[in-house]
Scaffold this active site. Structure first.
Site, PDB file in Angstrom:
ATOM      1  N   GLY A   1      23.993 -40.573 -17.296  1.00 29.32           N
ATOM      2  CA  GLY A   1      24.173 -39.694 -18.442  1.00 29.32           C
ATOM      3  C   GLY A   1      24.793 -40.302 -19.679  1.00 29.32           C
ATOM      4  O   GLY A   1      24.740 -39.694 -20.749  1.00 29.32           O
TER       5      GLY A   1
ATOM      6  N   ARG B   1       9.278 -39.296 -27.075  1.00 31.57           N
ATOM      7  CA  ARG B   1      10.609 -38.695 -27.245  1.00 31.57           C
ATOM      8  C   ARG B   1      10.759 -37.943 -28.574  1.00 31.57           C
ATOM      9  O   ARG B   1      11.326 -36.847 -28.584  1.00 31.57           O
ATOM     10  CB  ARG B   1      11.722 -39.740 -27.073  1.00 31.57           C
ATOM     11  CG  ARG B   1      11.706 -40.386 -25.671  1.00 31.57           C
ATOM     12  CD  ARG B   1      12.971 -41.160 -25.359  1.00 31.57           C
ATOM     13  NE  ARG B   1      14.106 -40.275 -25.190  1.00 31.57           N
ATOM     14  CZ  ARG B   1      15.045 -40.083 -26.087  1.00 31.57           C
ATOM     15  NH1 ARG B   1      15.028 -40.750 -27.233  1.00 31.57           N
ATOM     16  NH2 ARG B   1      16.022 -39.228 -25.860  1.00 31.57           N
TER      17      ARG B   1
ATOM     18  N   PRO C   1      23.236 -44.877 -13.859  1.00 31.98           N
ATOM     19  CA  PRO C   1      22.791 -44.888 -15.249  1.00 31.98           C
ATOM     20  C   PRO C   1      21.339 -45.337 -15.391  1.00 31.98           C
ATOM     21  O   PRO C   1      20.868 -46.186 -14.624  1.00 31.98           O
ATOM     22  CB  PRO C   1      23.719 -45.919 -15.899  1.00 31.98           C
ATOM     23  CG  PRO C   1      24.122 -46.825 -14.776  1.00 31.98           C
ATOM     24  CD  PRO C   1      24.151 -45.978 -13.544  1.00 31.98           C
ATOM     25  N   GLY C   2      20.656 -44.770 -16.348  1.00 29.04           N
ATOM     26  CA  GLY C   2      19.296 -45.202 -16.660  1.00 29.04           C
ATOM     27  C   GLY C   2      19.247 -45.673 -18.102  1.00 29.04           C
ATOM     28  O   GLY C   2      19.186 -46.862 -18.403  1.00 29.04           O
TER      29      GLY C   2
ATOM     30  N   CYS D   1      -4.015 -37.356 -32.854  1.00 31.49           N
ATOM     31  CA  CYS D   1      -4.532 -36.164 -33.525  1.00 31.49           C
ATOM     32  C   CYS D   1      -3.593 -35.003 -33.282  1.00 31.49           C
ATOM     33  O   CYS D   1      -3.904 -34.077 -32.519  1.00 31.49           O
ATOM     34  CB  CYS D   1      -5.927 -35.851 -33.027  1.00 31.49           C
ATOM     35  SG  CYS D   1      -7.074 -37.051 -33.643  1.00 31.49           S
ATOM     36  N   GLU D   2      -2.441 -35.085 -33.858  1.00 34.14           N
ATOM     37  CA  GLU D   2      -1.418 -34.073 -33.648  1.00 34.14           C
ATOM     38  C   GLU D   2      -0.418 -34.209 -34.803  1.00 34.14           C
ATOM     39  O   GLU D   2       0.155 -35.275 -34.988  1.00 34.14           O
ATOM     40  CB  GLU D   2      -0.740 -34.365 -32.290  1.00 34.14           C
ATOM     41  CG  GLU D   2       0.277 -33.382 -31.908  1.00 34.14           C
ATOM     42  CD  GLU D   2       0.002 -32.748 -30.537  1.00 34.14           C
ATOM     43  OE1 GLU D   2      -1.109 -32.898 -29.983  1.00 34.14           O
ATOM     44  OE2 GLU D   2       0.915 -32.105 -30.052  1.00 34.14           O
TER      45      GLU D   2
HETATM   46  N1  LLP Z   1      20.445 -39.391 -12.117  1.00 34.63           N
HETATM   47  C1  LLP Z   1      19.670 -38.302 -12.114  1.00 34.63           C
HETATM   48  C2  LLP Z   1      19.647 -37.436 -10.947  1.00 34.63           C
HETATM   49  C3  LLP Z   1      18.892 -38.014 -13.231  1.00 34.63           C
HETATM   50  O1  LLP Z   1      18.123 -36.938 -13.220  1.00 34.63           O
HETATM   51  C4  LLP Z   1      18.915 -38.893 -14.347  1.00 34.63           C
HETATM   52  C5  LLP Z   1      18.093 -38.622 -15.511  1.00 34.63           C
HETATM   53  C6  LLP Z   1      19.729 -40.015 -14.283  1.00 34.63           C
HETATM   54  C7  LLP Z   1      20.489 -40.240 -13.153  1.00 34.63           C
HETATM   55  C8  LLP Z   1      19.811 -41.015 -15.403  1.00 34.63           C
HETATM   56  O2  LLP Z   1      20.306 -40.466 -16.561  1.00 34.63           O
HETATM   57  P1  LLP Z   1      20.591 -41.394 -17.844  1.00 34.63           P
HETATM   58  O3  LLP Z   1      21.690 -42.369 -17.500  1.00 34.63           O
HETATM   59  O4  LLP Z   1      19.322 -42.092 -18.158  1.00 34.63           O
HETATM   60  O5  LLP Z   1      21.006 -40.455 -18.901  1.00 34.63           O
HETATM   61  N2  LLP Z   1      13.298 -38.092 -20.543  1.00 34.63           N
HETATM   62  C9  LLP Z   1      14.595 -37.767 -21.114  1.00 34.63           C
HETATM   63  C10 LLP Z   1      15.719 -38.082 -20.176  1.00 34.63           C
HETATM   64  C11 LLP Z   1      15.569 -37.384 -18.842  1.00 34.63           C
HETATM   65  C12 LLP Z   1      16.667 -37.763 -17.902  1.00 34.63           C
HETATM   66  C13 LLP Z   1      16.306 -37.346 -16.536  1.00 34.63           C
HETATM   67  N3  LLP Z   1      17.273 -37.652 -15.568  1.00 34.63           N
HETATM   68  C14 LLP Z   1      14.770 -38.501 -22.444  1.00 34.63           C
HETATM   69  O6  LLP Z   1      13.852 -39.211 -22.856  1.00 34.63           O
HETATM   70  O7  LLP Z   1      15.775 -38.351 -23.115  1.00 34.63           O
END
Ligand code: LLP
Length: 470
Positions: A276, A358, A319-320, A389-390
């Site tokens: 997050g 996004r 983290p992602g 086309c949007e």
């Molecule tokens: N853990 C779980 C269970 C999650 O659902 C997520 C993200 C993460 C970890 C990683 O979160 P992060 O560190 O990346 O914030 N597509 C959206 C973001 C969707 C996030 C989904 N879950 C965007 O482009 O902003």
């Protein structure tokens, strides 16, 4: 003004650099958002990882995702080091591979000793193929299939159970196996945070996780199932979060539930606080650094455990975005333009919502630099449109850029997270290629799709096939 020297020694050994989130004041606001190895070369062009971005586009085509290996490894190291510093117990950082799942990204992350969060059979397959260690792979998702559960258990992964339906399916699948299924429980913590409503998950009205009112019964149910080995609890409150308080609150909630689960006889030894942490997409974004975020979360867990006299669990975070987001730029080529007198000027690039959905999905704001004329002053306000086309296919609204002309290379910054992984073939555009750059070497990690790729899965039943033209 970006220095003409590399911002770091191009040396991939540790220790790495200042926290990626801390602004470097000598750089212009947009340039501060570039990956760590960014520099301007003597042709006034942007270089990343020792590679000239304009030359990369000539070589690999446009649009092009360009990943800076050093920046990605640095963020991995920052997470690992911060947990080692602030958490007295054991810990494991796991990469939320939904941010960008492909072999090369997963292989880099695995080589940094991070584990993985996967949410589908496809992400699991990719992670395993890239060399991810199943012992540190955690399988998420609110509607896993029986096949996905079996696949993950066969490989020795941990299942993060989301709901009652899945729990019963897991009991059934696990009953036929020699070892109990290693699992955790995902709960909805009831924590609100300030982020886009589509990427908020911790509030009670969420599709993810067990509702708190169900938990006591669920603990009792699991405690009676010898085929389940419930080793932990998990919660994730949302994405692109800049506050520390929600994660500190989450620590308290998780430790409370850990105490109750242990009292029900569950062998809880791991807590997973989710991901997050937000990143800087624009100069006004001000997230905590990785170090600050980890410190706040670790201190809160330690304090909550001390208060309750509980032993410290193994602590996981997943983290992602903050691992991969800032390591990538997307290079586009400028094409047509349109002046709407008195209203705005559009310039169009050769990609858009299919390679970065996004902006149209979350109204996300990005920044850009002109990669082939880096020191040209931004003297115009233009809207950068995609080629779909949007009407909503806008990459940047009201961007301050130097005057551009067709053929210029526009680099959009911080596109590593949720760009390629959410890319589509809308309007039958091919997905772009991606390269990873390091010390002057660019390596292809994703081939650009061809027209033939676009029809590869198409089938034309015989009765629909038109006769060949004479
Ligand atoms: N853990 C779980 C269970 C999650 O659902 C997520 C993200 C993460 C970890 C990683 O979160 P992060 O560190 O990346 O914030 N597509 C959206 C973001 C969707 C996030 C989904 N879950 C965007 O482009 O902003």
């Amino acid at each position: 003004m970006l220095s003409t020297e590399p911002r770091v020694q191009e040396n991939l050994s540790y220790p790495y650099l200042p926290p990626q989130n801390s602004p470097q004041t000598s750089l212009s606001p947009n340039q501060q958002l570039l990956p760590l190895t960014a520099k301007i070369n003597d042709r006034d062009r942007l270089e990343i990882g020792g590679c000239d971005v304009t030359a990369l586009v000539e070589q690999f085509g446009s649009p092009l995702y360009i990943v800076d290996e050093l920046t990605l490894r640095t963020t991995c190291a920052q997470y690992r080091d911060a947990f080692a510093t602030y958490y007295p117990g054991t810990s494991q950082v796991i990469y939320a591979s939904k941010a960008w799942s492909c072999l090369a990204i997963c292989a880099i992350v695995a080589s940094e000793n991070l584990g993985f969060d996967v949410v589908s059979g496809g992400e699991l397959y990719t992670t395993l193929k890239a060399g991810g260690n199943p012992e540190t792979i955690y399988f998420h998702g609110n509607n896993k299939s029986r096949e996905e559960l079996s696949f993950a258990l066969d490989r020795g992964c941990t299942i993060i159970v989301d709901n009652r339906f899945e729990l019963e399916m897991l009991c059934d699948v696990a009953a036929h196996r020699p070892h109990p299924a290693r699992m955790m429980i995902r709960l909805t913590p009831g924590i609100e945070c300030h982020t886009h409503e589509y990427i908020r998950t911790g509030h009670i009205d969420s599709k993810f996780g067990f509702d708190p009112t169900q938990l006591q019964d669920i603990f009792t149910f699991i405690a009676q199932k010898p085929q389940l080995n419930c080793i932990g609890l998990h919660a994730h409150i949302g994405s692109q979060i800049f506050e520390r308080q929600p994660h500190q609150d989450l620590a308290g909630v998780l430790v409370d539930w850990m105490e109750k689960a242990i009292a029900c006889g569950l062998p809880i030894a791991e807590l997973n606080i989710g991901g997050g942490l937000g990143i800087r997409y624009t100069e006004s974004d001000d997230p905590p650094s990785i170090d600050e975020w980890v410190k706040a979360a670790c201190n809160a867990i330690v304090k909550a455990c001390q208060t309750k006299g509980l032993p410290l669990p193994k602590l996981l975070a997943e983290p992602g975005r903050s691992l991969v987001g800032s390591s990538c730029i997307t290079a586009y080529t400028v094409g047509s333009s349109k002046v709407v007198p008195g209203i705005r000027t559009y310039i169009a690039v050769d990609g858009g919502m299919s390679d970065n959905p996004r902006p149209i999905t979350y109204q996300s704001v990005y920044r850009a630099v002109l990669a082939n004329r880096m020191s040209a002053p931004p003297s115009e306000t233009v809207t950068v449109a995609g080629k779909h086309c949007e009407s909503g296919d806008i990459v940047l609204k009201d961007a301050h850029l130097p005057p551009t002309q067709p053929g210029d290379i526009l680099a959009i910054l911080a596109t590593g997270a949720y760009n390629y992984s959410m890319a589509s073939n809308y309007n039958r555009l091919s997905r772009p290629a991606a390269v990873v750059v390091r010390e002057g070497l660019a390596s292809l990690i994703l081939e650009r799709e061809t027209y033939e790729d676009l029809v590869r899965q198409d089938r034309l039943p015989e009765h629909l096939a038109l006769p060949p033209k004479e």
